[in-house]
Design a protein around this motif. Structure first.
Motif, short mmCIF file in Angstrom:
data_model
loop_
_atom_site.label_atom_id
_atom_site.label_comp_id
_atom_site.label_asym_id
_atom_site.label_seq_id
_atom_site.Cartn_x
_atom_site.Cartn_y
_atom_site.Cartn_z
N VAL A 164 3.16 4.24 6.57
CA VAL A 164 3.40 3.58 5.26
C VAL A 164 3.21 4.96 3.95
N GLN A 165 3.69 4.72 3.05
CA GLN A 165 4.20 6.04 2.13
C GLN A 165 3.80 5.46 0.69
N GLN A 166 2.63 5.92 0.12
CA GLN A 166 1.78 5.74 -1.19
C GLN A 166 2.82 6.90 -2.14
N GLN A 167 3.03 6.12 -3.85
CA GLN A 167 3.23 7.02 -4.68
C GLN A 167 2.13 6.59 -6.00
N TRP A 168 1.31 6.50 -6.21
CA TRP A 168 -0.04 6.43 -6.95
C TRP A 168 0.48 7.87 -8.26
N ASP A 216 -0.40 11.50 -10.75
CA ASP A 216 -0.20 11.56 -10.09
C ASP A 216 0.21 11.78 -8.99
N LYS A 217 -0.54 10.90 -7.39
CA LYS A 217 -0.46 11.59 -5.97
C LYS A 217 0.79 10.63 -5.26
N GLU A 218 1.14 11.77 -3.72
CA GLU A 218 1.99 10.59 -3.30
C GLU A 218 1.06 11.05 -1.81
N LEU A 219 0.88 9.98 -0.91
CA LEU A 219 0.56 9.91 0.20
C LEU A 219 1.45 9.69 1.58
N VAL A 253 2.97 2.76 -5.72
CA VAL A 253 4.26 1.96 -4.82
C VAL A 253 3.72 2.39 -2.98
N VAL A 254 4.38 1.43 -2.11
CA VAL A 254 4.30 1.63 -0.94
C VAL A 254 5.48 1.15 -0.24
N LYS A 255 5.73 1.99 0.50
CA LYS A 255 6.64 2.00 1.09
C LYS A 255 6.27 1.38 2.70
N LEU A 256 6.39 -0.20 2.93
CA LEU A 256 5.66 -0.44 4.00
C LEU A 256 6.32 -0.08 5.32
#
Length: 767
Positions: free
Chosen positions: A368-372, A360-363, A425-428
């Motif tokens: 934009v915030q992403q959680q892969w 897993d990886k959080e950007l 999961v993208v918080k736009l």
């Protein structure tokens, strides 16, 4: 933090405390967090914790979903349950995993049902070994893998940390004893957990002994199809869960897991006796073994924040031995002494070896915030089947003839499965959240021929195929209290080995015109062109939540396609064949033969509703409702759909005790929802279920920090009721050996009723 609709509907099945004990009451928030290697991100996810299962006094998987509207277990008679029914599908079409590892597949072809010598289900899980059960409604192949057409049930086993302090050396001992009037089950469980330096350990052992489930009312202890009592059954089970976890350093951990489940049951099959079968006994065994290694790394690298890897080996074994005293003893192979004993011995073994890796990886960005979450797995499976028939001289243990090794129901088959998946999961923006995920699966089936499995039709062959599935959801936060969401996803189910390679056969028939016997006609063939079954889940929902009130509603449409079923085909349609048996001859145009094919399509629509209200600090209530309506591509009703159901939970919390009342209502199963337009199925399955309302009371009392008492009265008002997933298979008795046979008019149906009023009691001690 993401809120799920049904997770808050009935407080994980029994309306447990909704809110923390704070100055300002606030509804409990349930977040979807990573569990093991795969994580569900569906909007229709409900999680049940070990504490909630204990307070509910769940003793089997049916108890787990007792208060989950729209979810039931499917009854297989003598061999128990073959899993869960969600949104009209059951069996292998609802995925079941333990710590990310599939429980395997069933072996339950239509030819097995009538005689019930053997049916292999998916068992081998004890509730006391679980720290969480996650129920997913709707397709989510990324979390559930193959079989997650209509949903999935994900079991997560306990860890040492569940019982130990967050830091420092610690130890725990827990003892629990229980009794259930459902089936006179007594249970005992002990839990040991320890942390010494960097090593943590856990041992959970559970023993259960019980009898058949009680029916609604007492009846006479008679034999035959008109028997109203459940057939006598005795069972015992043992389950062991052991774990070791070693902290290598601040960022890396190694783990080892061992599981062993064993269940033995003895059935006196009185309801199947008649003038031909004078006695019939079943001795059945289920065994599941698992050994696994885990590696966890808090990587904090560019490619991943954390890495998890698991290597698991699992063996599932099911054995069914049926011993009968019968008057059919003619012929030298049967000893010609009547009555005589005969036995049918069947077993099915599955072995799995799986390596799975998840990262897993959080950007984080300005906008934009992403959680892969991404990863993959490689799995090797093998299935084996064996059947042995024995005939005895009279009622002795002397064989009348050598044991007969029957042809295998399936060939010994190796299956290689490879999967890759990714989800983001993208918080736009402050109001928008988007989740997108995809999964690719490739499977290779490699059957092996031997003396016990031959293919004279030359249709059994190596098969390769692949499937791509996906899931997405979009959430818009209207304000601090309200949100709306859309969800779409595709699931799949790979064919079982039995569906790929059911026994093939050739037959001979007489050609009427010439009188010649034609050899080598098709009886049944394999279909190497089978495809994976598919589903498409479309869903929309609304959620309103404040500190004291919650209301959520969703509508869904699940479309199932390429459903695998047995079909009848015609060979040589211009030729008339004649068949004679015991002096009676019949004619047929062409030669009929069977195979498996992707022919079925179905459409299930429905509504899920939930509400919660914190009335005061001590009093809370919750409501959950599920309505499903399904039909096939021909517009005929989908019989397997559950009737509408609702659960209302009322709860009172005191300082050291609580009391919960759950009121469950199920609608009737109507003829229009069960039978085809021509009523052809009504003659075969003539029984429906009426509506019912059942009240259950459950209480928990903390006697001291060490002692805990749980008690419950179930079906408080002694309602006589029937569940559709048991009654839908019941037929009228038409001869020896037919499963589920009751007398015309319904005499004997009572043995399929649910228990009347009964109590449960459990006491536990821990320090």
């Amino acid at each position: 933090m993401q809120y799920t609709l049904l997770a808050l509907a009935i407080s994980h099945a029994i309306a447990l405390p909704l809110l923390a004990q704070t100055a300002t009451p606030e509804l409990e928030a349930v977040s979807v967090t990573a569990q093991s290697l795969q994580t569900a991100n569906s909007k229709q996810t409900q999680q049940l914790s070990a504490t909630e299962l204990q307070q509910q006094q769940a003793q089997n998987i049916a108890d787990v979903v007792r208060f989950v509207p729209g979810v039931t277990t499917t009854d297989m008679g003598r061999f128990g349950s073959n899993g869960f029914n969600i949104r009209g599908l059951d069996g292998d079409r609802v995925a079941i995993t333990v710590d990310g590892l599939s429980l395997g597949e069933t072996l339950d072809p239509p030819t097995f049902v009538a005689y019930e010598f053997f049916r292999s289900a998916r068992g081998g899980v004890d509730i006391d070994a679980l720290k969480q059960v996650e129920i997913i409604k709707g397709a989510d192949a990324i979390a559930g893998g193959s079989g997650a057409l209509a949903g999935a049930v994900l079991f997560v086993t306990k860890d040492p940390a569940d019982y130990l302090a967050p830091q420092g050396d610690d130890r725990h001992l827990g003892l629990k004893a229980g009794f259930s009037g459902l089936n006179d089950e007594t249970s005992f469980s002990t839990t040991l957990a320890n942390r010494s330096g960097k090593l943590e350990s856990l041992l959970v052992y559970t023993r259960r002994e019980g009898e058949e489930n009680q029916t609604a009312h007492a009846g006479e202890n008679i034999s035959g199809a008109g028997r109203t009592l459940a057939d006598p059954l005795d069972y015992r089970s043992d389950n062991i869960l052991a774990k070791l976890q070693y902290q290598l350093n601040d960022t890396q951990r190694l783990g080892w897991t061992g599981e062993y489940f064993s269940q033995h049951s003895e059935l006196d099959n009185k309801s199947r006796l008649d003038s031909t079968y004078l006695s019939r006994h079943g001795d059945d065994d289920i065994e599941r073994k698992r050994v696994g290694l885990q590696y966890e790394w808090l990587a904090a690298q560019t490619f991943a924040d954390s890495v998890n890897a698991i290597l698991d080996y699992q063996s599932n074994y099911t054995n069914g031995l049926t011993t009968m005293l019968t008057t059919g003893c003619s012929g030298a192979s049967n000893g010609e002494v009547s009555p005589c004993l005969r036995s049918e011995d069947r077993d099915f073994k599955q072995q799995q070896l799986k390596l799975a890796v998840a990262l897993d990886k959080e950007l984080f960005g300005n906008i934009v915030q992403q959680q892969w979450l991404y990863g993959g797995s490689v799995e090797q499976r093998k299935v084996e089947y064996a059947a042995i028939d024995r005939r005895y001289i009279g009622q002795t243990d002397v064989l009348a003839s050598p044991p007969v090794i029957d042809p295998d129901q399936v060939p010994e088959t190796d299956v290689m499965a490879i999967s890759l998946y990714a989800r983001d999961v993208v918080k736009l923006a402050p109001r928008w959240t988007l989740s997108l995920g995809g999964r690719f699966d490739a499977l290779k089936y490699r059957p092996q021929f031997d003396q016990q499995f031959s293919d004279y039709t030359q249709t059994v062959a190596d098969v390769d195929f692949s499937a791509f599935t996906w899931q997405s959801n979009l959430t818009y936060q209207l304000d601090t209290a309200q949100q709306v969401w859309l969800q779409a996803g595709r699931g799949f189910r790979a064919p079982t080995v039995a569906e790929m390679y059911a026994p093939t056969s050739l037959v001979s028939r007489t050609e009427k015109a010439s009188g010649l016997v034609v050899e080598g006609l098709l009886g049944s063939i394999a279909n190497p062109d089978l495809k994976a079954e598919r589903s498409l889940n479309l869903e929309a929902g609304y959620l309103y939540q404040t500190d004291t009130v919650l209301f959520g509603v969703s509508i869904f449409n699940d479309r199932y396609s390429d459903m695998i079923d047995t079909v009848v085909l015609l060979q040589n349609p211009d030729t008339v064949y004649e068949s004679c048996f015991r002096g009676v001859c019949t004619e047929s145009q062409g030669n009929q033969y069977t195979t498996m094919a992707n022919t079925g399509e179905a459409d299930v629509k429905g509504v899920e509703l939930e509400a919660a209200w914190r009335i005061s600090r001590a009093v809370s209530s919750r409501l959950a409702l599920s309505y499903n309506d399904g039909e096939t591509k021909d517009g005929e009703p989908l019989r397997s759909v559950n009737p509408a159901s609702a659960v209302l939970g009322l709860r009172y919390d005191a300082a050291n005790w609580d009391l919960t009342a759950n009121i469950t209502h199920n609608a009737a199963k109507k003829a229009k929802d069960a039978y085809n337009a021509d009523d052809s199925e009504a003659a075969t399955y003539p029984y429906l279920t009426d509506s019912y309302t059942v009240v259950d009371l459950m209480a928990n009392y903390e006697i001291s920090p060490q002692w805990h008492l749980s008690a419950g009265i179930y079906n408080l008002f002694d309602e006589e009721y029937y569940q559709w997933q048991r009654v839908r298979f019941v037929t009228n008795w038409v001869g020896s050996g037919v499963r589920g046979g009751v007398l015309p008019g319904g005499e004997g149906l009572q043995r399929y009723s649910e228990p009347g009023r009964y109590a449960k009691l459990a006491i536990s001690y821990s320090f």
